[in-house]
Write a protein that holds these residues in place. Structure first.
Motif, PDB file in Angstrom:
ATOM      1  N   PHE A 104       8.384   4.724   2.920  1.00 23.98           N
ATOM      2  CA  PHE A 104       7.736   5.105   1.673  1.00 23.98           C
ATOM      3  C   PHE A 104       7.469   3.883   0.801  1.00 23.98           C
ATOM      4  O   PHE A 104       6.455   3.825   0.115  1.00 23.98           O
ATOM      5  CB  PHE A 104       8.582   6.131   0.919  1.00 23.98           C
ATOM      6  CG  PHE A 104       8.390   7.516   1.446  1.00 23.98           C
ATOM      7  CD1 PHE A 104       7.354   8.315   0.986  1.00 23.98           C
ATOM      8  CD2 PHE A 104       9.222   8.013   2.414  1.00 23.98           C
ATOM      9  CE1 PHE A 104       7.158   9.578   1.486  1.00 23.98           C
ATOM     10  CE2 PHE A 104       9.041   9.283   2.922  1.00 23.98           C
ATOM     11  CZ  PHE A 104       7.999  10.075   2.460  1.00 23.98           C
ATOM     12  N   ASP A 105       8.384   2.914   0.828  1.00 28.80           N
ATOM     13  CA  ASP A 105       8.155   1.686   0.069  1.00 28.80           C
ATOM     14  C   ASP A 105       6.856   1.023   0.520  1.00 28.80           C
ATOM     15  O   ASP A 105       6.045   0.613  -0.302  1.00 28.80           O
ATOM     16  CB  ASP A 105       9.303   0.691   0.263  1.00 28.80           C
ATOM     17  CG  ASP A 105      10.618   1.178  -0.326  1.00 28.80           C
ATOM     18  OD1 ASP A 105      10.598   2.149  -1.116  1.00 28.80           O
ATOM     19  OD2 ASP A 105      11.650   0.595   0.010  1.00 28.80           O
ATOM     20  N   LYS A 106       6.665   0.935   1.829  1.00 27.40           N
ATOM     21  CA  LYS A 106       5.472   0.283   2.369  1.00 27.40           C
ATOM     22  C   LYS A 106       4.201   1.005   1.947  1.00 27.40           C
ATOM     23  O   LYS A 106       3.208   0.368   1.599  1.00 27.40           O
ATOM     24  CB  LYS A 106       5.559   0.193   3.890  1.00 27.40           C
ATOM     25  CG  LYS A 106       6.591  -0.806   4.359  1.00 27.40           C
ATOM     26  CD  LYS A 106       6.763  -0.758   5.855  1.00 27.40           C
ATOM     27  CE  LYS A 106       7.941  -1.602   6.287  1.00 27.40           C
ATOM     28  NZ  LYS A 106       8.268  -1.428   7.688  1.00 27.40           N
ATOM     29  N   VAL A 107       4.234   2.340   1.954  1.00 27.04           N
ATOM     30  CA  VAL A 107       3.060   3.116   1.518  1.00 27.04           C
ATOM     31  C   VAL A 107       2.801   2.852   0.042  1.00 27.04           C
ATOM     32  O   VAL A 107       1.663   2.628  -0.373  1.00 27.04           O
ATOM     33  CB  VAL A 107       3.264   4.623   1.788  1.00 27.04           C
ATOM     34  CG1 VAL A 107       2.183   5.446   1.117  1.00 27.04           C
ATOM     35  CG2 VAL A 107       3.292   4.891   3.280  1.00 27.04           C
ATOM     36  N   GLY A 108       3.869   2.865  -0.765  1.00 28.70           N
ATOM     37  CA  GLY A 108       3.722   2.610  -2.198  1.00 28.70           C
ATOM     38  C   GLY A 108       3.231   1.216  -2.485  1.00 28.70           C
ATOM     39  O   GLY A 108       2.364   1.007  -3.334  1.00 28.70           O
ATOM     40  N   ILE A 109       3.769   0.249  -1.773  1.00 29.97           N
ATOM     41  CA  ILE A 109       3.365  -1.147  -1.965  1.00 29.97           C
ATOM     42  C   ILE A 109       1.900  -1.319  -1.581  1.00 29.97           C
ATOM     43  O   ILE A 109       1.122  -1.930  -2.312  1.00 29.97           O
ATOM     44  CB  ILE A 109       4.267  -2.097  -1.153  1.00 29.97           C
ATOM     45  CG1 ILE A 109       5.680  -2.084  -1.719  1.00 29.97           C
ATOM     46  CG2 ILE A 109       3.699  -3.517  -1.137  1.00 29.97           C
ATOM     47  CD1 ILE A 109       6.719  -2.664  -0.777  1.00 29.97           C
ATOM     48  N   PHE A 110       1.510  -0.762  -0.435  1.00 31.03           N
ATOM     49  CA  PHE A 110       0.124  -0.882   0.001  1.00 31.03           C
ATOM     50  C   PHE A 110      -0.822  -0.207  -0.994  1.00 31.03           C
ATOM     51  O   PHE A 110      -1.863  -0.760  -1.349  1.00 31.03           O
ATOM     52  CB  PHE A 110      -0.074  -0.285   1.392  1.00 31.03           C
ATOM     53  CG  PHE A 110      -1.499  -0.346   1.842  1.00 31.03           C
ATOM     54  CD1 PHE A 110      -2.051  -1.534   2.296  1.00 31.03           C
ATOM     55  CD2 PHE A 110      -2.315   0.778   1.776  1.00 31.03           C
ATOM     56  CE1 PHE A 110      -3.382  -1.604   2.684  1.00 31.03           C
ATOM     57  CE2 PHE A 110      -3.645   0.719   2.165  1.00 31.03           C
ATOM     58  CZ  PHE A 110      -4.177  -0.479   2.625  1.00 31.03           C
TER      59      PHE A 110
END
Length: 159
Positions: A104-110
């Protein structure tokens, strides 16, 4: 180092080998290298405990992944399981065992990166410190969602 090759492309810090071939994390901001074992001491202690118990420890996986695998352990059919708030894990032969809150962090960061690039013309891929601040801000926003139904990620905190 070879096991983490794909993950290394997605982190904001540099991973290097020392003169003995050991993997270290390099923090160029303060000019120091950190031994991975010290950072991941709990995982190492878990592996050591398994060895003391005469078990051959092949891999240490995150607790959410372990719980999902345990759920599908005696399943006869391949299926996909949705793990709420963490990610998706494929159970069965050849399933992906990489799962965790970082999905989820990666989706949010992207998503945040894409919006900042579109709205402000900022390319954080060229600024590792700004990308790290965006990562930290996104992780904080994710934690806030444990208590609130929505949160905001401020461009100011990341620029």
């Amino acid at each position: 180092m070879t096991e983490a090759n794909e993950d290394l492309k997605q982190v904001s810090y540099k991973v290097v080998r020392d003169e003995n071939g050991n993997v270290k994390l390099e923090c160029s901001t303060i000019g120091k290298q950190f031994v991975v074992e010290k950072i991941s001491a709990q995982r190492r202690a878990t592996k050591d405990a398994g060895c003391i118990a005469s078990l051959e420890v092949l891999c240490i996986i995150n607790k959410p992944t372990a719980a999902s695998l345990a759920y599908g352990f005696e399943k006869k059919n391949n299926e996909t399981i949705l793990v709420f708030d963490l990610g998706v894990l494929e159970v069965g032969d050849g399933g992906d065992t990489h799962l965790g809150g970082d999905d989820f962090d990666k989706v949010g960061i992207f998503s945040s990166y894409a919006l900042m690039h579109r709205d402000k013309g900022m390319d954080l891929l060229k600024d590792k410190q700004a990308l790290q601040r965006l990562t930290e801000t996104t992780e904080k926003a994710k934690m806030e969602l444990s208590s609130f139904t929505q949160t905001n990620i401020s461009y100011v905190a990341c620029s």
